[in-house]
Design an enzyme around this catalytic site. Structure first.
Site, PDB file in Angstrom:
ATOM      1  N   ARG A  20       0.961  -1.724   0.425  1.00 33.91           N
ATOM      2  CA  ARG A  20      -0.508  -0.042   0.220  1.00 33.91           C
ATOM      3  C   ARG A  20       0.766   1.469  -0.012  1.00 33.91           C
ATOM      4  O   ARG A  20       0.590   2.649  -0.730  1.00 33.91           O
ATOM      5  CB  ARG A  20      -0.845  -0.186   1.092  1.00 33.91           C
ATOM      6  CG  ARG A  20      -2.115  -0.790   1.430  1.00 33.91           C
ATOM      7  CD  ARG A  20      -3.068  -0.960   2.159  1.00 33.91           C
ATOM      8  NE  ARG A  20      -2.237  -1.466   3.458  1.00 33.91           N
ATOM      9  CZ  ARG A  20      -1.686  -1.022   4.537  1.00 33.91           C
ATOM     10  NH1 ARG A  20      -3.468  -0.347   4.812  1.00 33.91           N
ATOM     11  NH2 ARG A  20      -1.585  -1.728   5.666  1.00 33.91           N
ATOM     12  N   ASN A  38      -5.780  -2.915   2.049  1.00 37.47           N
ATOM     13  CA  ASN A  38      -6.086  -4.007   2.498  1.00 37.47           C
ATOM     14  C   ASN A  38      -7.693  -4.935   3.321  1.00 37.47           C
ATOM     15  O   ASN A  38      -7.991  -4.531   3.247  1.00 37.47           O
ATOM     16  CB  ASN A  38      -5.137  -4.520   3.954  1.00 37.47           C
ATOM     17  CG  ASN A  38      -3.794  -4.520   3.887  1.00 37.47           C
ATOM     18  OD1 ASN A  38      -3.151  -4.400   2.569  1.00 37.47           O
ATOM     19  ND2 ASN A  38      -3.275  -4.309   4.603  1.00 37.47           N
TER      20      ASN A  38
END
Length: 90
Positions: A20, A38
């Site tokens: 990320r 996520n």
């Protein structure tokens, strides 16, 4: 303007490897907005909004991901374009 939006589900070894963070950095370089988060099943969801060429460049990067990850597959769905600021990571 030729702006588009995409929802991308990235699967493989993509959690716990800074995916990320690196996605956020790449989004800035590609000049796209959106978010990366996520999912409970181990995948990462990425929403991308921007010019078609910028989104295409981001999709190419997501297909490989950062060196610390192993991207097995990406699933891309076109979504309505939205004007949002920045790129968030959840």
């Amino acid at each position: 303007m030729d702006n588009i939006g995409c929802k991308v589900i990235v699967s493989g070894h993509v959690q716990g490897v800074g995916f990320r963070y690196y996605t956020s950095q790449q989004a800035h370089l590609c000049d796209v907005t959106g978010h990366a988060k996520n999912l409970y099943n181990g995948d990462v969801e990425v929403l991308i909004y921007g010019r078609r060429t910028a989104v295409t460049k981001m999709l190419q990067w997501l297909n490989k991901g950062p060196a610390s990850a192993h991207v097995k597959e990406i699933k891309v769905t076109t979504i309505p374009y939205e004007v949002i600021k920045g790129f968030a990571s959840y």
